[in-house]
Design a protein around this motif. Structure first.
Motif, PDB file in Angstrom:
ATOM      1  N   GLY A  15       0.829  -1.201   0.000  1.00  0.00           N
ATOM      2  CA  GLY A  15       0.000   0.000   0.000  1.00  0.00           C
ATOM      3  C   GLY A  15       0.858   1.244   0.000  1.00  0.00           C
ATOM      4  N   GLY A  16       0.196   2.390  -0.117  1.00  0.00           N
ATOM      5  CA  GLY A  16       0.917   3.642  -0.042  1.00  0.00           C
ATOM      6  C   GLY A  16       0.998   4.359  -1.371  1.00  0.00           C
ATOM      7  N   ALA A  17       2.095   5.063  -1.575  1.00  0.00           N
ATOM      8  CA  ALA A  17       2.240   5.967  -2.710  1.00  0.00           C
ATOM      9  C   ALA A  17       2.368   5.256  -4.044  1.00  0.00           C
ATOM     10  N   ASP A  18       2.626   3.946  -4.047  1.00  0.00           N
ATOM     11  CA  ASP A  18       2.806   3.262  -5.325  1.00  0.00           C
ATOM     12  C   ASP A  18       1.485   2.869  -5.979  1.00  0.00           C
ATOM     13  N   GLY A  19       0.352   3.251  -5.403  1.00  0.00           N
ATOM     14  CA  GLY A  19      -0.934   3.020  -6.046  1.00  0.00           C
ATOM     15  C   GLY A  19      -1.747   1.922  -5.418  1.00  0.00           C
ATOM     16  N   VAL A  20      -1.199   1.134  -4.524  1.00  0.00           N
ATOM     17  CA  VAL A  20      -1.959   0.063  -3.897  1.00  0.00           C
ATOM     18  C   VAL A  20      -2.963   0.678  -2.941  1.00  0.00           C
ATOM     19  N   GLY A  21      -4.164   0.162  -2.939  1.00  0.00           N
ATOM     20  CA  GLY A  21      -5.182   0.636  -2.028  1.00  0.00           C
ATOM     21  C   GLY A  21      -5.961   1.826  -2.546  1.00  0.00           C
ATOM     22  N   ARG A  22      -5.747   2.198  -3.822  1.00  0.00           N
ATOM     23  CA  ARG A  22      -6.526   3.285  -4.390  1.00  0.00           C
ATOM     24  C   ARG A  22      -7.974   2.884  -4.472  1.00  0.00           C
ATOM     25  N   GLN A  23      -8.849   3.860  -4.255  1.00  0.00           N
ATOM     26  CA  GLN A  23     -10.280   3.597  -4.376  1.00  0.00           C
ATOM     27  C   GLN A  23     -10.639   3.510  -5.857  1.00  0.00           C
ATOM     28  N   PRO A  24     -11.446   2.550  -6.228  1.00  0.00           N
ATOM     29  CA  PRO A  24     -11.856   2.466  -7.635  1.00  0.00           C
ATOM     30  C   PRO A  24     -12.783   3.623  -7.995  1.00  0.00           C
ATOM     31  N   LEU A  25     -12.706   4.052  -9.241  1.00  0.00           N
ATOM     32  CA  LEU A  25     -13.573   5.117  -9.724  1.00  0.00           C
ATOM     33  C   LEU A  25     -14.855   4.510 -10.273  1.00  0.00           C
ATOM     34  N   ASP A  26     -15.963   5.169 -10.009  1.00  0.00           N
ATOM     35  CA  ASP A  26     -17.232   4.655 -10.537  1.00  0.00           C
ATOM     36  C   ASP A  26     -17.348   4.977 -12.026  1.00  0.00           C
ATOM     37  N   ALA A  27     -18.308   4.390 -12.683  1.00  0.00           N
ATOM     38  CA  ALA A  27     -18.463   4.509 -14.135  1.00  0.00           C
ATOM     39  C   ALA A  27     -18.724   5.954 -14.553  1.00  0.00           C
ATOM     40  N   ASP A  28     -19.495   6.703 -13.760  1.00  0.00           N
ATOM     41  CA  ASP A  28     -19.773   8.095 -14.103  1.00  0.00           C
ATOM     42  C   ASP A  28     -18.497   8.935 -14.047  1.00  0.00           C
ATOM     43  N   ARG A  29     -17.660   8.690 -13.070  1.00  0.00           N
ATOM     44  CA  ARG A  29     -16.406   9.444 -12.943  1.00  0.00           C
ATOM     45  C   ARG A  29     -15.482   9.110 -14.122  1.00  0.00           C
ATOM     46  N   VAL A  30     -15.421   7.844 -14.511  1.00  0.00           N
ATOM     47  CA  VAL A  30     -14.585   7.455 -15.653  1.00  0.00           C
ATOM     48  C   VAL A  30     -15.114   8.105 -16.930  1.00  0.00           C
ATOM     49  N   LYS A  31     -16.425   8.126 -17.119  1.00  0.00           N
ATOM     50  CA  LYS A  31     -17.027   8.764 -18.296  1.00  0.00           C
ATOM     51  C   LYS A  31     -16.732  10.267 -18.282  1.00  0.00           C
ATOM     52  N   HIS A  32     -16.789  10.869 -17.109  1.00  0.00           N
ATOM     53  CA  HIS A  32     -16.466  12.289 -16.977  1.00  0.00           C
ATOM     54  C   HIS A  32     -15.036  12.556 -17.441  1.00  0.00           C
ATOM     55  N   LEU A  33     -14.115  11.719 -17.012  1.00  0.00           N
ATOM     56  CA  LEU A  33     -12.715  11.871 -17.416  1.00  0.00           C
ATOM     57  C   LEU A  33     -12.564  11.701 -18.928  1.00  0.00           C
ATOM     58  N   GLU A  34     -13.331  10.802 -19.511  1.00  0.00           N
ATOM     59  CA  GLU A  34     -13.294  10.624 -20.969  1.00  0.00           C
ATOM     60  C   GLU A  34     -13.801  11.871 -21.686  1.00  0.00           C
ATOM     61  N   PHE A  35     -14.861  12.502 -21.157  1.00  0.00           N
ATOM     62  CA  PHE A  35     -15.372  13.742 -21.749  1.00  0.00           C
ATOM     63  C   PHE A  35     -14.313  14.835 -21.707  1.00  0.00           C
ATOM     64  N   ILE A  36     -13.644  14.949 -20.565  1.00  0.00           N
ATOM     65  CA  ILE A  36     -12.608  15.970 -20.422  1.00  0.00           C
ATOM     66  C   ILE A  36     -11.458  15.688 -21.380  1.00  0.00           C
ATOM     67  N   GLN A  37     -11.058  14.424 -21.492  1.00  0.00           N
ATOM     68  CA  GLN A  37      -9.978  14.060 -22.414  1.00  0.00           C
ATOM     69  C   GLN A  37     -10.351  14.395 -23.852  1.00  0.00           C
ATOM     70  N   ALA A  38     -11.591  14.155 -24.223  1.00  0.00           N
ATOM     71  CA  ALA A  38     -12.036  14.464 -25.582  1.00  0.00           C
ATOM     72  C   ALA A  38     -11.994  15.970 -25.839  1.00  0.00           C
ATOM     73  N   THR A  39     -12.363  16.749 -24.850  1.00  0.00           N
ATOM     74  CA  THR A  39     -12.320  18.205 -24.990  1.00  0.00           C
ATOM     75  C   THR A  39     -10.887  18.683 -25.147  1.00  0.00           C
ATOM     76  N   ILE A  40      -9.979  18.139 -24.348  1.00  0.00           N
ATOM     77  CA  ILE A  40      -8.559  18.498 -24.451  1.00  0.00           C
ATOM     78  C   ILE A  40      -8.023  18.144 -25.835  1.00  0.00           C
ATOM     79  N   ALA A  41      -8.413  16.999 -26.342  1.00  0.00           N
ATOM     80  CA  ALA A  41      -7.962  16.582 -27.673  1.00  0.00           C
ATOM     81  C   ALA A  41      -8.495  17.529 -28.754  1.00  0.00           C
ATOM     82  N   ARG A  42      -9.764  17.939 -28.642  1.00  0.00           N
ATOM     83  CA  ARG A  42     -10.333  18.880 -29.615  1.00  0.00           C
ATOM     84  C   ARG A  42      -9.611  20.218 -29.572  1.00  0.00           C
ATOM     85  N   LEU A  43      -9.299  20.689 -28.378  1.00  0.00           N
ATOM     86  CA  LEU A  43      -8.588  21.960 -28.252  1.00  0.00           C
ATOM     87  C   LEU A  43      -7.195  21.866 -28.874  1.00  0.00           C
ATOM     88  N   GLY A  44      -6.529  20.742 -28.690  1.00  0.00           N
ATOM     89  CA  GLY A  44      -5.223  20.538 -29.313  1.00  0.00           C
ATOM     90  C   GLY A  44      -5.313  20.528 -30.827  1.00  0.00           C
TER      91      GLY A  44
END
Length: 156
Positions: A15-44
Protein backbone atom coordinates in the motif's frame (compact mmCIF):
# COMPACT_ATOMS: atom_id res chain seq x y z
CA UNK A 1 -9.49 -3.12 -15.65
CA UNK A 2 -7.49 0.08 -15.92
CA UNK A 3 -4.89 1.55 -13.62
CA UNK A 4 -7.48 4.11 -12.60
CA UNK A 5 -9.92 1.66 -11.15
CA UNK A 6 -8.27 -1.67 -10.41
CA UNK A 7 -6.96 -0.68 -6.97
CA UNK A 8 -3.80 -2.72 -7.54
CA UNK A 9 -0.29 -1.45 -8.03
CA UNK A 10 3.22 -1.80 -6.80
CA UNK A 11 5.27 -4.92 -6.27
CA UNK A 12 5.22 -5.48 -2.57
CA UNK A 13 1.46 -5.12 -2.01
CA UNK A 14 2.08 -2.99 1.08
CA UNK A 15 0.00 0.00 0.00
CA UNK A 16 0.92 3.64 -0.04
CA UNK A 17 2.24 5.97 -2.71
CA UNK A 18 2.81 3.26 -5.33
CA UNK A 19 -0.93 3.02 -6.05
CA UNK A 20 -1.96 0.06 -3.90
CA UNK A 21 -5.18 0.64 -2.03
CA UNK A 22 -6.53 3.29 -4.39
CA UNK A 23 -10.28 3.60 -4.38
CA UNK A 24 -11.86 2.47 -7.63
CA UNK A 25 -13.57 5.12 -9.72
CA UNK A 26 -17.23 4.66 -10.54
CA UNK A 27 -18.46 4.51 -14.13
CA UNK A 28 -19.77 8.09 -14.10
CA UNK A 29 -16.41 9.44 -12.94
CA UNK A 30 -14.59 7.45 -15.65
CA UNK A 31 -17.03 8.76 -18.30
CA UNK A 32 -16.47 12.29 -16.98
CA UNK A 33 -12.72 11.87 -17.42
CA UNK A 34 -13.29 10.62 -20.97
CA UNK A 35 -15.37 13.74 -21.75
CA UNK A 36 -12.61 15.97 -20.42
CA UNK A 37 -9.98 14.06 -22.41
CA UNK A 38 -12.04 14.46 -25.58
CA UNK A 39 -12.32 18.21 -24.99
CA UNK A 40 -8.56 18.50 -24.45
CA UNK A 41 -7.96 16.58 -27.67
CA UNK A 42 -10.33 18.88 -29.62
CA UNK A 43 -8.59 21.96 -28.25
CA UNK A 44 -5.22 20.54 -29.31
CA UNK A 45 -6.57 19.87 -32.79
CA UNK A 46 -7.96 23.41 -33.02
CA UNK A 47 -4.60 24.82 -31.97
CA UNK A 48 -2.85 22.74 -34.64
CA UNK A 49 -5.27 23.99 -37.31
CA UNK A 50 -4.83 27.62 -36.25
CA UNK A 51 -1.05 27.26 -36.51
CA UNK A 52 -1.44 25.81 -40.01
CA UNK A 53 -3.62 28.72 -41.13
CA UNK A 54 -1.28 31.25 -39.53
CA UNK A 55 1.75 29.75 -41.25
CA UNK A 56 -0.04 29.65 -44.60
CA UNK A 57 -1.26 33.23 -44.28
CA UNK A 58 2.12 34.46 -43.04
CA UNK A 59 3.94 32.80 -45.92
CA UNK A 60 1.39 34.22 -48.35
CA UNK A 61 1.89 37.77 -47.08
CA UNK A 62 5.66 37.33 -47.15
CA UNK A 63 5.61 36.07 -50.73
CA UNK A 64 3.19 38.76 -51.87
CA UNK A 65 5.09 41.58 -50.19
CA UNK A 66 8.46 40.35 -51.50
CA UNK A 67 7.02 39.96 -55.00
CA UNK A 68 5.52 43.44 -55.00
CA UNK A 69 8.39 44.91 -52.97
CA UNK A 70 5.79 46.46 -50.66
CA UNK A 71 6.39 47.04 -46.98
CA UNK A 72 2.72 47.95 -46.62
CA UNK A 73 1.63 44.45 -47.63
CA UNK A 74 4.13 42.93 -45.18
CA UNK A 75 2.82 45.23 -42.45
CA UNK A 76 -0.74 44.21 -43.22
CA UNK A 77 0.29 40.59 -42.65
CA UNK A 78 1.13 41.33 -39.01
CA UNK A 79 -2.49 42.01 -38.02
CA UNK A 80 -3.93 38.59 -38.87
CA UNK A 81 -0.87 36.90 -37.33
CA UNK A 82 -1.52 38.70 -34.06
CA UNK A 83 -5.18 37.63 -34.23
CA UNK A 84 -4.16 34.00 -34.80
CA UNK A 85 -1.66 34.27 -31.93
CA UNK A 86 -4.41 35.46 -29.59
CA UNK A 87 -6.82 32.75 -30.78
CA UNK A 88 -4.19 30.04 -30.34
CA UNK A 89 -3.42 31.40 -26.86
CA UNK A 90 -7.11 31.13 -26.04
CA UNK A 91 -7.10 27.46 -27.08
CA UNK A 92 -3.94 26.83 -25.05
CA UNK A 93 -5.46 28.46 -21.98
CA UNK A 94 -8.64 26.43 -22.36
CA UNK A 95 -6.57 23.25 -22.70
CA UNK A 96 -4.68 24.11 -19.52
CA UNK A 97 -7.96 24.79 -17.71
CA UNK A 98 -9.39 21.42 -18.76
CA UNK A 99 -6.17 19.71 -17.69
CA UNK A 100 -6.66 21.26 -14.26
CA UNK A 101 -10.26 20.07 -14.24
CA UNK A 102 -9.11 16.58 -15.23
CA UNK A 103 -6.53 16.55 -12.45
CA UNK A 104 -9.15 17.57 -9.90
CA UNK A 105 -11.82 15.18 -11.23
CA UNK A 106 -9.59 12.10 -11.33
CA UNK A 107 -9.37 11.88 -7.56
CA UNK A 108 -11.99 9.63 -5.93
CA UNK A 109 -12.55 12.21 -3.15
CA UNK A 110 -12.88 15.06 -5.65
CA UNK A 111 -15.13 18.03 -4.96
CA UNK A 112 -15.75 18.40 -8.71
CA UNK A 113 -19.33 17.55 -9.60
CA UNK A 114 -19.50 14.43 -11.76
CA UNK A 115 -19.97 15.27 -15.46
CA UNK A 116 -19.36 18.98 -14.82
CA UNK A 117 -17.28 20.74 -17.45
CA UNK A 118 -17.09 24.02 -15.50
CA UNK A 119 -13.52 25.33 -15.49
CA UNK A 120 -14.30 28.70 -13.88
CA UNK A 121 -12.77 27.76 -10.50
CA UNK A 122 -9.39 27.29 -12.22
CA UNK A 123 -9.35 30.56 -14.20
CA UNK A 124 -7.40 32.60 -11.62
CA UNK A 125 -4.61 29.99 -11.74
CA UNK A 126 -4.35 30.05 -15.56
CA UNK A 127 -4.22 33.65 -16.85
CA UNK A 128 -4.43 34.34 -20.57
CA UNK A 129 -1.18 36.33 -20.67
CA UNK A 130 0.78 33.24 -19.64
CA UNK A 131 -0.62 31.38 -22.63
CA UNK A 132 0.11 34.30 -24.98
CA UNK A 133 3.69 34.47 -23.75
CA UNK A 134 4.26 30.72 -23.55
CA UNK A 135 7.45 29.38 -25.10
CA UNK A 136 5.70 27.37 -27.80
CA UNK A 137 3.45 30.19 -29.01
CA UNK A 138 6.06 32.90 -28.53
CA UNK A 139 8.61 31.10 -30.66
CA UNK A 140 6.15 30.18 -33.40
CA UNK A 141 4.21 33.43 -33.75
CA UNK A 142 7.11 35.62 -32.65
CA UNK A 143 9.23 34.32 -35.51
CA UNK A 144 6.43 34.93 -38.01
CA UNK A 145 5.70 38.44 -36.74
CA UNK A 146 9.39 39.38 -36.56
CA UNK A 147 9.92 38.14 -40.12
CA UNK A 148 7.00 40.26 -41.34
CA UNK A 149 8.30 43.30 -39.43
CA UNK A 150 11.83 42.79 -40.75
CA UNK A 151 10.44 42.74 -44.28
CA UNK A 152 8.52 45.96 -43.54
CA UNK A 153 11.80 47.62 -42.50
CA UNK A 154 13.77 46.27 -45.46
CA UNK A 155 11.15 47.22 -48.04
CA UNK A 156 10.37 50.65 -46.61
Amino acid sequence: MTALNDGVGGVDGAGGADGVGRQPLDADRVKHLEFIQATIARLGTNSFLVKGWALTLGAGFLALSAGQKSGTVAGAGVVPLLCFWFLDAHFLRQERLYRRLYDAARRPDSAVEVLSMDVRPFRPDVPLHRAVLSDSLGLFYGALVLTELALVIVLS
